[in-house]
Design an enzyme around this catalytic site. Structure first.
Site, PDB file in Angstrom:
ATOM      1  N   ASN A   9      16.519 -15.531 -30.257  1.00 39.89           N
ATOM      2  CA  ASN A   9      15.433 -14.475 -30.092  1.00 39.89           C
ATOM      3  C   ASN A   9      15.627 -13.631 -31.418  1.00 39.89           C
ATOM      4  O   ASN A   9      16.179 -12.603 -31.611  1.00 39.89           O
ATOM      5  CB  ASN A   9      15.635 -13.627 -28.910  1.00 39.89           C
ATOM      6  CG  ASN A   9      14.169 -12.534 -28.862  1.00 39.89           C
ATOM      7  OD1 ASN A   9      13.570 -12.508 -29.641  1.00 39.89           O
ATOM      8  ND2 ASN A   9      14.457 -11.760 -27.813  1.00 39.89           N
ATOM      9  N   LYS A  11      13.466 -11.418 -32.204  1.00 45.34           N
ATOM     10  CA  LYS A  11      12.932 -10.064 -32.218  1.00 45.34           C
ATOM     11  C   LYS A  11      11.959  -9.529 -33.120  1.00 45.34           C
ATOM     12  O   LYS A  11      11.565 -10.636 -33.918  1.00 45.34           O
ATOM     13  CB  LYS A  11      14.186  -9.004 -31.757  1.00 45.34           C
ATOM     14  CG  LYS A  11      14.843  -9.591 -30.584  1.00 45.34           C
ATOM     15  CD  LYS A  11      15.667  -8.437 -30.264  1.00 45.34           C
ATOM     16  CE  LYS A  11      16.783  -9.237 -28.819  1.00 45.34           C
ATOM     17  NZ  LYS A  11      17.674  -8.129 -28.425  1.00 45.34           N
ATOM     18  N   HIS A  91      11.237 -10.517 -21.371  1.00 44.95           N
ATOM     19  CA  HIS A  91      12.544  -9.696 -21.952  1.00 44.95           C
ATOM     20  C   HIS A  91      12.501  -8.184 -21.571  1.00 44.95           C
ATOM     21  O   HIS A  91      11.580  -7.807 -21.507  1.00 44.95           O
ATOM     22  CB  HIS A  91      12.270  -9.854 -23.422  1.00 44.95           C
ATOM     23  CG  HIS A  91      13.700  -9.741 -24.229  1.00 44.95           C
ATOM     24  ND1 HIS A  91      14.167  -8.337 -24.459  1.00 44.95           N
ATOM     25  CD2 HIS A  91      14.604 -10.408 -24.398  1.00 44.95           C
ATOM     26  CE1 HIS A  91      15.323  -8.529 -25.015  1.00 44.95           C
ATOM     27  NE2 HIS A  91      15.678  -9.698 -25.001  1.00 44.95           N
ATOM     28  N   GLU A  93      13.181  -5.777 -23.128  1.00 44.53           N
ATOM     29  CA  GLU A  93      12.613  -4.809 -24.188  1.00 44.53           C
ATOM     30  C   GLU A  93      11.110  -4.905 -24.075  1.00 44.53           C
ATOM     31  O   GLU A  93      10.478  -3.812 -24.093  1.00 44.53           O
ATOM     32  CB  GLU A  93      12.899  -5.396 -25.646  1.00 44.53           C
ATOM     33  CG  GLU A  93      14.485  -4.726 -25.875  1.00 44.53           C
ATOM     34  CD  GLU A  93      15.246  -6.001 -26.819  1.00 44.53           C
ATOM     35  OE1 GLU A  93      14.382  -6.719 -27.727  1.00 44.53           O
ATOM     36  OE2 GLU A  93      16.320  -6.107 -26.922  1.00 44.53           O
ATOM     37  N   GLU A 161      20.044 -11.479 -18.782  1.00 50.35           N
ATOM     38  CA  GLU A 161      20.338 -10.950 -19.676  1.00 50.35           C
ATOM     39  C   GLU A 161      20.723  -9.393 -19.331  1.00 50.35           C
ATOM     40  O   GLU A 161      19.756  -8.580 -19.107  1.00 50.35           O
ATOM     41  CB  GLU A 161      19.409 -10.790 -20.695  1.00 50.35           C
ATOM     42  CG  GLU A 161      18.993 -12.185 -21.458  1.00 50.35           C
ATOM     43  CD  GLU A 161      18.584 -11.808 -22.995  1.00 50.35           C
ATOM     44  OE1 GLU A 161      19.005 -12.414 -23.779  1.00 50.35           O
ATOM     45  OE2 GLU A 161      17.531 -11.294 -23.091  1.00 50.35           O
ATOM     46  N   GLY A 167      22.845  -6.137 -27.556  1.00 45.70           N
ATOM     47  CA  GLY A 167      23.006  -5.592 -28.877  1.00 45.70           C
ATOM     48  C   GLY A 167      23.918  -4.505 -28.948  1.00 45.70           C
ATOM     49  O   GLY A 167      24.051  -3.692 -29.695  1.00 45.70           O
ATOM     50  N   SER A 206      24.989  -9.737 -26.352  1.00 42.06           N
ATOM     51  CA  SER A 206      26.015 -10.059 -27.337  1.00 42.06           C
ATOM     52  C   SER A 206      26.759 -11.268 -27.168  1.00 42.06           C
ATOM     53  O   SER A 206      28.078 -11.395 -27.296  1.00 42.06           O
ATOM     54  CB  SER A 206      26.916  -8.855 -26.904  1.00 42.06           C
ATOM     55  OG  SER A 206      26.170  -7.452 -27.115  1.00 42.06           O
TER      56      SER A 206
HETATM   57  P1  13P Z   1      21.715  -9.748 -28.518  1.00 38.81           P
HETATM   58  O1  13P Z   1      22.502 -11.111 -28.944  1.00 38.81           O
HETATM   59  O2  13P Z   1      21.575  -9.219 -30.077  1.00 38.81           O
HETATM   60  O3  13P Z   1      22.594  -8.867 -27.903  1.00 38.81           O
HETATM   61  O4  13P Z   1      20.408  -9.937 -28.046  1.00 38.81           O
HETATM   62  C1  13P Z   1      20.353 -10.510 -26.850  1.00 38.81           C
HETATM   63  C2  13P Z   1      18.978 -10.664 -26.286  1.00 38.81           C
HETATM   64  O5  13P Z   1      18.506  -9.903 -25.946  1.00 38.81           O
HETATM   65  C3  13P Z   1      18.357 -12.100 -26.441  1.00 38.81           C
HETATM   66  O6  13P Z   1      17.121 -12.096 -25.894  1.00 38.81           O
END
Ligand code: 13P
Length: 246
Positions: A9, A11, A91, A93, A161, A167, A206
């Site tokens: 992803n 983002k 997601h 976010e 997740e 992150g 992560s």
């Molecule tokens: P990270 O791998 O950067 O922690 O992000 C995970 C994520 O949100 C994938 O959708």
């Protein structure tokens, strides 16, 4: 047998120059499915770059409606037209930035099915919820509320997740990952029978080349949804390789 899936992803990251990273990714013979979800404006170019390669591309979100007056939104069929085979929905976010509810996420997943896309439905707890007594119940309720009744092993992937692991460089203990993924599998099987037993459940948060192999040892972890470490082939390829070896 559930086919492993390494999903990236991107983002709100990515430039046309970065698409070159995609052309070097390999899954090996009978290897894991590889999917990269770049920002929507890069989808068609990503589809061109990956033509004939093992890398599939996907969207990061879609609208629940097939078309209409929704400025700035993207219909699932538009992602399909651009060359996507899947779309991430719900997601954390999106849930945070756009106040998306389980019911909206479910409607988006249904829109994805109608367009012929696989929905990657994201669920996961906050840090406060992880520390409380009802963490697994909260995740189970999200799973129930966000997953349509018409989900099958072909049209749906679940991504667990934990929000606090995204992150941050922090990951749950293996005990927590195993317990959560086992709970998700039990719930899916109870609701969908064989389809639930065969539905893929990814871990996200992560995931790095350094921790991927250990995470993939868990029986009910069928792959990963990777953010930061999917932006460079030098980071994502070792994760794909660890999945292939698991
Ligand atoms: P990270 O791998 O950067 O922690 O992000 C995970 C994520 O949100 C994938 O959708």
């Amino acid at each position: 047998m559930r086919r492993k899936l390494a999903a990236g992803n991107w983002k709100m990251n990515g430039t046309p120059e970065m698409l070159a990273e995609l052309s070097t990714l390999t899954g090996g013979e009978n290897g894991p499915q590889i999917l990269i979800c770049p920002p929507a404006p890069l989808l068609t170019r990503a589809a061109d770059v990956t033509l004939g390669s093992p890398v599939e591309i996907g969207g990061q979100d879609c609208h629940a409606n097939p078309k209409g007056a929704h400025t700035g939104d993207i219909a699932a069929s538009m992602l399909k037209d651009a060359g996507a085979s899947a779309v991430i929905v719900g997601h954390s976010e999106r849930r945070t930035d756009h106040a998306e509810t389980d019911a909206q996420v479910r409607a988006k997943a249904e829109a994805a099915y109608a367009a012929g896309l696989t929905a990657i439905i994201c669920i996961g707890e906050s840090e406060e919820e992880r520390l409380g007594p009802d963490c697994l119940d909260i995740i189970a309720a999200q799973l129930d509320g966000s997953t349509p009744d018409t989900a099958t092993a072909d049209n749906t992937v679940i991504a667990y997740e934990p929000i606090w692991a995204i992150g941050t460089g922090r990951v749950p203990t293996m005990e927590q990952i195993i317990e959560t993924h086992d709970m998700i599998r039990t719930k899916l099987t109870a609701r969908f029978g064989d389809a639930g037993a065969n539905m893929r459940v990814l871990y996200g948060g992560s995931v790095k080349p350094t921790n991927a192999a250990e995470i993939f040892e868990a029986e009910n972890v069928d792959g990963a949804l990777v953010g930061g470490a999917s932006l460079k082939a030098a980071d994502f390829q070792p994760i794909i390789d660890a999945l292939a070896a698991s």
